[in-house]
Design a protein around this motif. Sequence first.
Motif: not given
Length: 255
Positions: A199-210, A212-221, A238-242
């Motif tokens: 068993n493996v636990d995957y941790t995915i982190t997404v950071v907004n570098q802009e 301006e606020a962004l919207q995360l609409v898709e997450l796939s591997d 939503p992905l705010g800043r920062p």
Amino acid sequence: MIEKKYSVEHIAPTIQCERRWRGRVWIAVLFGLFMLTSYGYQSAAWAKQEQSAAAQGTTVPAITIVKSANPSTVKETGEDVVFTVQVTNGNPYAVRVYELNDDVYGNLATICGIPWIVAANGSTKSCNFTKFVNGDNSGPAHQNTVTAKLEIYSPGFPNPLATPNTQTSSATVNFSPVTADIEATAVAAPPNIFAPSGNVDYTITVVNQEAEALQLVELSDQFLGNLDGLGSCVVPQPLGRPASAPTPVAPSRPK
């Protein structure tokens, strides 16, 4: 005899002082008349130019003001812009710029060191200042207008006899769209497993570098496929800043 001599010696200096004082007054009066005549001539010339220009439906020629912006296009999240204001005097006499105002940034007297004395025959005066400009690519561009008030320059006569002249100029800053700038990381725990599987636990982190606020609409591997709904992974969000998106954790899968 002694008394008369005494009187003459003391009266003569008084008469000389009075004559000297009167002489200086006449010199001052003549100089003042000369300055008024000269200034009146310049004022009449200015007024004549104004009348001629008005008859042609234009403003007084030979005096121009230009405002520019560098850069003229910035990201909608905002950048520093250098604004430059320049006055050119093409008249055969000097002019004095005594007011300089911007409809967005206000009075520029302190920033630009107003008043300006702009010499004749094509001489210029200019200043620049830096402002942070941001906006929306889908909305209107940023625009600001500077207004300069000026008069014939004649030392000793701060208030003009002719009608003061007003010149305006505008600068425009456009906004470019901001493409999504994000950083995504995936961490596997444990990083190694024994054969044949584990068993493996995957941790995915997404950071907004802009900014301006962004919207995360898709997450796939590439191996696990669509992560929406797996573990704590949920899209859209939503992905705010920062800020970072809530840490999504995919369920354990055999490797």
